[in-house]
Design an enzyme around this catalytic site. Structure first.
Site, PDB file in Angstrom:
ATOM      1  N   LYS A 227       3.996   3.400  -1.408  1.00 49.77           N
ATOM      2  CA  LYS A 227       3.225   4.175  -2.385  1.00 49.77           C
ATOM      3  C   LYS A 227       3.328   5.663  -2.097  1.00 49.77           C
ATOM      4  O   LYS A 227       3.445   6.476  -3.009  1.00 49.77           O
ATOM      5  CB  LYS A 227       1.752   3.752  -2.328  1.00 49.77           C
ATOM      6  CG  LYS A 227       1.458   2.531  -3.168  1.00 49.77           C
ATOM      7  CD  LYS A 227      -0.027   2.161  -3.106  1.00 49.77           C
ATOM      8  CE  LYS A 227      -0.232   0.808  -3.771  1.00 49.77           C
ATOM      9  NZ  LYS A 227      -1.507   0.188  -3.424  1.00 49.77           N
TER      10      LYS A 227
ATOM     11  N   ARG B  89       7.264  -9.422   2.908  1.00 49.63           N
ATOM     12  CA  ARG B  89       7.281  -8.567   1.726  1.00 49.63           C
ATOM     13  C   ARG B  89       8.718  -8.314   1.289  1.00 49.63           C
ATOM     14  O   ARG B  89       9.658  -8.484   2.058  1.00 49.63           O
ATOM     15  CB  ARG B  89       6.546  -7.264   1.990  1.00 49.63           C
ATOM     16  CG  ARG B  89       7.219  -6.330   2.960  1.00 49.63           C
ATOM     17  CD  ARG B  89       6.517  -4.962   2.988  1.00 49.63           C
ATOM     18  NE  ARG B  89       5.066  -5.066   3.045  1.00 49.63           N
ATOM     19  CZ  ARG B  89       4.234  -4.513   2.161  1.00 49.63           C
ATOM     20  NH1 ARG B  89       4.710  -3.812   1.166  1.00 49.63           N
ATOM     21  NH2 ARG B  89       2.947  -4.645   2.289  1.00 49.63           N
TER      22      ARG B  89
ATOM     23  N   GLU C  40      -4.861  -3.196  -5.174  1.00 51.67           N
ATOM     24  CA  GLU C  40      -5.825  -2.102  -5.066  1.00 51.67           C
ATOM     25  C   GLU C  40      -5.470  -1.115  -6.184  1.00 51.67           C
ATOM     26  O   GLU C  40      -4.310  -0.724  -6.311  1.00 51.67           O
ATOM     27  CB  GLU C  40      -5.672  -1.436  -3.696  1.00 51.67           C
ATOM     28  CG  GLU C  40      -6.847  -0.575  -3.339  1.00 51.67           C
ATOM     29  CD  GLU C  40      -6.655   0.154  -2.017  1.00 51.67           C
ATOM     30  OE1 GLU C  40      -7.226   1.236  -1.876  1.00 51.67           O
ATOM     31  OE2 GLU C  40      -5.930  -0.365  -1.148  1.00 51.67           O
TER      32      GLU C  40
HETATM   33  P1  ATP Z   1      -1.396  -0.412   0.182  1.00 49.94           P
HETATM   34  O1  ATP Z   1      -0.690   0.151   1.341  1.00 49.94           O
HETATM   35  O2  ATP Z   1      -2.074   0.613  -0.658  1.00 49.94           O
HETATM   36  O3  ATP Z   1      -2.249  -1.606   0.495  1.00 49.94           O
HETATM   37  P2  ATP Z   1       0.269  -2.330  -1.175  1.00 49.94           P
HETATM   38  O4  ATP Z   1       1.692  -2.109  -1.581  1.00 49.94           O
HETATM   39  O5  ATP Z   1      -0.062  -3.389  -0.204  1.00 49.94           O
HETATM   40  O6  ATP Z   1      -0.216  -0.919  -0.722  1.00 49.94           O
HETATM   41  P3  ATP Z   1      -1.683  -3.533  -2.923  1.00 49.94           P
HETATM   42  O7  ATP Z   1      -2.232  -3.044  -4.196  1.00 49.94           O
HETATM   43  O8  ATP Z   1      -2.612  -3.749  -1.796  1.00 49.94           O
HETATM   44  O9  ATP Z   1      -0.542  -2.538  -2.507  1.00 49.94           O
HETATM   45  O10 ATP Z   1      -0.827  -4.840  -3.181  1.00 49.94           O
HETATM   46  C1  ATP Z   1      -1.270  -5.917  -3.952  1.00 49.94           C
HETATM   47  C2  ATP Z   1      -0.572  -7.168  -3.508  1.00 49.94           C
HETATM   48  O11 ATP Z   1       0.835  -7.011  -3.617  1.00 49.94           O
HETATM   49  C3  ATP Z   1      -0.873  -7.498  -2.067  1.00 49.94           C
HETATM   50  O12 ATP Z   1      -1.166  -8.876  -1.993  1.00 49.94           O
HETATM   51  C4  ATP Z   1       0.389  -7.156  -1.353  1.00 49.94           C
HETATM   52  O13 ATP Z   1       0.573  -7.967  -0.233  1.00 49.94           O
HETATM   53  C5  ATP Z   1       1.448  -7.405  -2.413  1.00 49.94           C
HETATM   54  N1  ATP Z   1       2.626  -6.570  -2.165  1.00 49.94           N
HETATM   55  C6  ATP Z   1       2.675  -5.235  -2.055  1.00 49.94           C
HETATM   56  N2  ATP Z   1       3.921  -4.805  -1.774  1.00 49.94           N
HETATM   57  C7  ATP Z   1       4.695  -5.915  -1.704  1.00 49.94           C
HETATM   58  C8  ATP Z   1       6.083  -6.159  -1.440  1.00 49.94           C
HETATM   59  N3  ATP Z   1       6.933  -5.159  -1.175  1.00 49.94           N
HETATM   60  N4  ATP Z   1       6.520  -7.438  -1.465  1.00 49.94           N
HETATM   61  C9  ATP Z   1       5.677  -8.454  -1.731  1.00 49.94           C
HETATM   62  N5  ATP Z   1       4.367  -8.302  -1.974  1.00 49.94           N
HETATM   63  C10 ATP Z   1       3.869  -7.052  -1.966  1.00 49.94           C
END
Ligand code: ATP
Ligand code: MG
Length: 611
Positions: A309, A299, A68
């Site tokens: 974030k 994750r 996002e």
């Molecule tokens: P939000 O809470 O804004 O959704 P987010 O960290 O999930 O935050 P995104 O931009 O939605 O951010 O993440 C993009 C991709 O990265 C998603 O597929 C998410 O699952 C993956 N991702 C985010 N944080 C992690 C993490 N700590 N480990 C592995 N994958 C991650």
């Protein structure tokens, strides 16, 4: 620091083939069964009709990385990027970069640009497969109308609080909204009115019509469209209703012919809705069959780091760091400035693998991966970080000569460079003591050491200022002991220290970066229990996580560097012998005046502290 050369002498093994895991096993099984073989691909995303008659998809699998655009990518995202792009590469597939930009309020072009830069920096290429969820808004609206027509969606007009009250709890079923049985015509008309801006925000929402008594709360008629009178960074003012993430994401995957949709564990409870929705839309002929397979993995949680974030934004906005690219932040722009390498991240992702349960990864593992990669290619240089003068009393003041040092101990083909030697040198302050502790082999009065790549010198004493601080060390050299000359090693010494010629040295700003937090789990006195590893906004804090910021995370010094370093180009990386890996800062360096950042020390100094 020890007296011996730090460079590891082991041979670097060629990178092993990727280890199997539950995701690879699922893909292998799908490929063996030809599960996705019938899917067509017309060259770009589209509904079933657009693919009708198109040839079978040439990509064996399709994965996607769907950020996002509402923040900077961090080390957790790197895990997901390496996983998705790595699988596509290994299986002869394609990985899409898709901006999941369905939420107009928090998204900006600045984030889009930085995300593109970060994925490229990590070394991955999406080819023609760059997509935006907002390009599918028309289709998503059509799909919503279709759900209404087939009896699978309705417009609810309850105020949010009442809707929440009817949703039930984990132990009690929910109850139906009084608006649940509206006619198809009324629903379609209300949805049009929502789209055309006839209603205020919150007046209506479109909900899927599934089962208010489902044990899975996500199936209790989830909202799929809401009114938001906000401009979108790409679609502008065209829309005043926006799809919910849980509705939009499966549709995006299906339109793009994704085969395996990898996401983090918190989406496990959403999978039944993912499948429900795509089955309804396939049955209506809007989407191809079979639908993509969602697979969840844990994750990344890293010790000494926050990845939420919300917390990262707070660190930047409250000036605890210098910006999004502060080398102490876990953002990828920060890691890049720090001197971490894309290959180091890929080694890290491979080493930690994927699992089905949340756990914490030690920060030291990431540092080891960076060392391993940097050791392979970083040329060696000499830097004195805490300088004190060494005067070679029997060396003529007007003389100088060249000593020669290898650029890489394991790669002789990288050649040697000249180090000027003269009467006055800089050495590390800690390489001299007046009264040596047991086992100290460096300079003290009466003791001899080798000046690495130079001569053997014997210490004769030191000068001190009025406060008793050593301001110069004195020695005499043995002209017959120059490294590389015949018989140079006839004099045996135990200590070996580095130096730079004071007259030739380049005095540079060097930033010694360390971990941003002083505790492994900022804000918590013990590691969170298994299964609660997620460092997310909602987790209770035992104490303020900002209190755990380390006061020692950055030290700025003026170091004395060997003259060759004056010509370092931005982002050039080196091993400063006995110290660690350093990079010429890409932001603050000027031609002929580079500034250096420490990426990582040669050894894990944190282990020592704990002991
Ligand atoms: P939000 O809470 O804004 O959704 P987010 O960290 O999930 O935050 P995104 O931009 O939605 O951010 O993440 C993009 C991709 O990265 C998603 O597929 C998410 O699952 C993956 N991702 C985010 N944080 C992690 C993490 N700590 N480990 C592995 N994958 C991650
Ligand atoms: Mg997310």
């Amino acid at each position: 620091m020890s007296d011996t050369a730090p460079a590891k002498n082991r041979k670097i093994a060629p990178h092993a083939p990727p280890a199997s895991n539950f995701i690879r096993q699922a893909i292998d099984a799908d490929l063996a069964q030809g599960r996705f073989a019938a899917r067509a691909w017309g060259g770009k995303p589209g509904p079933a009709a657009a693919h009708a008659g198109a040839p079978a998809d040439p990509a064996k699998i399709r994965t996607r990385f769907p950020p996002e655009p509402n923040g900077y990518l961090h080390i957790g995202h790197a895990k997901s990027i390496c996983l998705n792009f790595g699988l596509a590469r290994d299986y002869g597939g394609a990985c899409h970069l898709r901006f999941d930009d369905t939420n107009p309020e928090k998204e900006e072009q600045e984030y889009v640009d930085s995300i593109i830069g970060a994925v490229q920096w990590l070394g991955f290429d999406w080819g023609a497969n760059l997509y935006y969820a907002s390009d599918y808004f028309d289709f998503m609206y059509r799909a919503a109308q279709c759900l209404i027509e087939t009896g699978h969606a309705y417009v609810d007009s309850l105020p949010a609080a009442e809707m929440r009250a009817l949703r039930g709890t984990l132990t009690e079923p929910g109850r139906n909204s009084p608006y649940r049985e509206r006619s198809v015509e009324e629903n379609l008309q209300l949805l049009r009115g929502m789209r055309d801006g006839a209603y205020a925000e919150g007046a209506h929402v479109l909900r899927a019509k599934i089962d208010m008594a489902s044990p899975n709360i996500n199936l209790r008629d989830p909202a799929i469209y809401r009114i938001r009178k906000a401009a979108h960074h790409r679609s502008g003012d065209k829309w005043c209703i926006y799809p919910m993430y849980t509705y939009a994401h499966p549709i995006e995957d299906a339109l793009e012919n994704i085969t395996h949709s990898l996401c983090t564990l918190e989406f496990e409870d959403q999978r039944p809705f993912y499948d429900w929705l795509l089955e309804r839309l396939a049955a209506a002929g809007l989407l191809q069959r079979p639908p993509p397979q969602q697979i969840e993995f844990a994750r990344l949680n890293l010790t000494y780091v926050v990845l939420s974030k919300r917390k990262l934004i707070q660190l930047v906005e409250e000036n605890h760091v210098t910006g999004w690219d502060d080398p102490r932040l876990p953002t990828l722009v920060g890691a890049r400035r720090r001197g971490y390498t894309p290959e180091g991240f890929r080694i890290f992702a491979e080493r930690i693998g994927v699992s089905k349960s949340d756990s914490w990864i030690e920060y030291a593992i990431l540092e080891d991966c960076m060392r391993e990669n940097l050791n392979e290619f970083a040329e060696r240089r000499i830097a004195v970080l805490d300088p004190v003068r060494l005067v070679v009393d029997n060396y003529p003041a007007d003389q100088e000569e060249a000593c020669h040092a290898p650029n890489h101990p394991q790669q002789p083909e990288l050649g040697k460079r000249a180090l000027p030697f003269s009467k006055e040198l800089w050495i590390e302050r800690e390489d001299f003591v007046e009264i040596p502790p047991k086992g100290y082999f460096r300079l003290f009065p009466g003791n001899s050491v080798r000046l690495r790549y130079g001569f053997v010198v014997k210490c004769t004493g030191c000068d001190k200022d009025a406060q008793g601080k050593v301001i110069a060390v004195h020695c005499e050299y043995d002209a017959d002991t120059k490294s590389g000359s015949p018989g140079a090693d006839k004099v045996k010494v135990k200590g070996n220290i580095h130096w730079v010629s004071a007259r030739h040295a380049y005095a540079a700003e060097v930033r010694l970066y360390d971990r941003l937090f002083k505790t492994a789990h900022p804000g918590k006195s013990s590691p969170p229990p298994q299964g609660e590893g997620r460092d997310r906004g909602g987790v209770d804090e035992e104490r303020g996580w900002l209190d755990d910021l380390s006061p020692d995370s950055m030290k700025i010094i003026t170091a004395q560097l060997e003259p060759a370093l004056k010509n370092a180009r931005p982002e050039e990386r080196f091993q400063f012998e006995r110290h660690g890996y350093f990079i010429a800062d890409r932001v603050d360096s000027r031609p002929g005046a580079p500034v250096f950042n420490r990426a990582v020390t040669l050894r894990d100094s944190w282990v020592k502290q704990k002991e």
